[in-house]
Design an enzyme around this catalytic site. Structure first.
Site, PDB file in Angstrom:
ATOM      1  N   ASP A  85     -42.948 -36.736   6.927  1.00 20.46           N
ATOM      2  CA  ASP A  85     -42.474 -36.746   5.560  1.00 20.46           C
ATOM      3  C   ASP A  85     -41.687 -38.049   5.396  1.00 20.46           C
ATOM      4  OD1 ASP A  85     -41.735 -35.685   2.967  1.00 20.46           O
ATOM      5  OD2 ASP A  85     -39.769 -35.276   3.830  1.00 20.46           O
ATOM      6  N   ASP A 139     -39.036 -38.792   2.376  1.00 19.04           N
ATOM      7  CA  ASP A 139     -37.698 -38.675   1.803  1.00 19.04           C
ATOM      8  C   ASP A 139     -36.801 -37.765   2.634  1.00 19.04           C
ATOM      9  OD1 ASP A 139     -38.597 -40.245  -0.387  1.00 19.04           O
ATOM     10  OD2 ASP A 139     -39.520 -38.469  -1.253  1.00 19.04           O
ATOM     11  N   ASP A 160     -37.787 -32.690   6.565  1.00 21.87           N
ATOM     12  CA  ASP A 160     -36.443 -32.182   6.283  1.00 21.87           C
ATOM     13  C   ASP A 160     -36.460 -30.949   5.388  1.00 21.87           C
ATOM     14  OD1 ASP A 160     -35.360 -33.077   3.191  1.00 21.87           O
ATOM     15  OD2 ASP A 160     -37.221 -33.928   3.922  1.00 21.87           O
TER      16      ASP A 160
END
Length: 218
Positions: free
Chosen positions: A7, A9, A180
């Site tokens: 991922d 961000d 996250d």
């Protein structure tokens, strides 16, 4: 060759590249009603945090300032944005992890629920050539303000990745995925080596129960 999926961000960088880009567009005079634009961005991002974002609506809103602009102008602004905003936010551990996977000969892919006009150049800046991101429509060299294709958000990340690997589920069983967000649980639960990086509260609880590695990158 194993897949190493990331991922973007809050995983490789501190912050959300779409919201940071929205603020950058405002700072550079690309937005008409600046206050309303930023308030709407913040409200929609709050929905993302609880897994209720309408991604189509978010992209529609954030692409408004690009409608009618040329690919060249947007690319130039994005390049400045990466130098000014993104570069200082890249986690050192993220660079080290990417380098380690490359050294092992792994196929690194960044898969993000942000627009491809941001994700692709940020990925290249990180030395990653393969990306899956939300498609943005361009006609005759100009942004239309619309999206295209399956959005790389929640289950959309799984379907887009399966398209990339020709539906070979065995590659997922050998893959690692760093994220996250609990919004990425559909993909995290499909790979053989899920890794929680700076996880939100929901993902942290799931990772601890499942015995997944949990990293704090700063």
């Amino acid at each position: 060759m194993k897949l190493a999926l990331f991922d973007l961000d809050e995983t490789l960088i501190s912050g959300d590249c779409s919201s940071l880009w929205s603020a950058y567009m405002v700072a550079n005079g690309w937005v008409a009603d600046e206050q309303a634009f930023l308030q709407q961005d913040a409200a929609l991002m709050q929905q993302y945090a609880v897994g209720k974002m309408d991604m189509q609506e978010y992209m529609r809103c954030t692409l408004v300032p690009l409608a009618g602009r040329s690919e060249t102008d947007v690319a130039a602004m994005v390049a400045n944005y990466i130098q000014d905003v993104i570069a200082p936010r890249i986690y050192a551990q993220a660079r080290e992890c990417l380098a380690a996977h490359r050294a092992q000969g792994d196929r690194t892919v960044i898969i993000s629920a942000s627009g491809e006009h941001l994700v692709r150049p940020i990925a290249r800046f990180l030395g990653v050539e393969e990306t899956l991101a939300i498609g943005v429509e361009i006609k005759e060299g100009r942004f239309t303000g619309a999206t295209q294709g399956t959005m790389t958000y929640r289950e959309g990340k799984v379907s887009r990745l399966l398209e990339l690997i020709n539906q070979d589920d065995s590659l997922l069983q050998q893959a690692s995925f760093y994220s996250d967000s609990h919004n990425d649980l559909p993909l995290l639960t499909r790979v053989g080596q899920p890794v929680a990086v700076n996880p939100d509260a929901i993902l942290l609880q799931h990772a601890r129960q499942a015995g997944w590695p949990v990293y704090a990158w700063r």
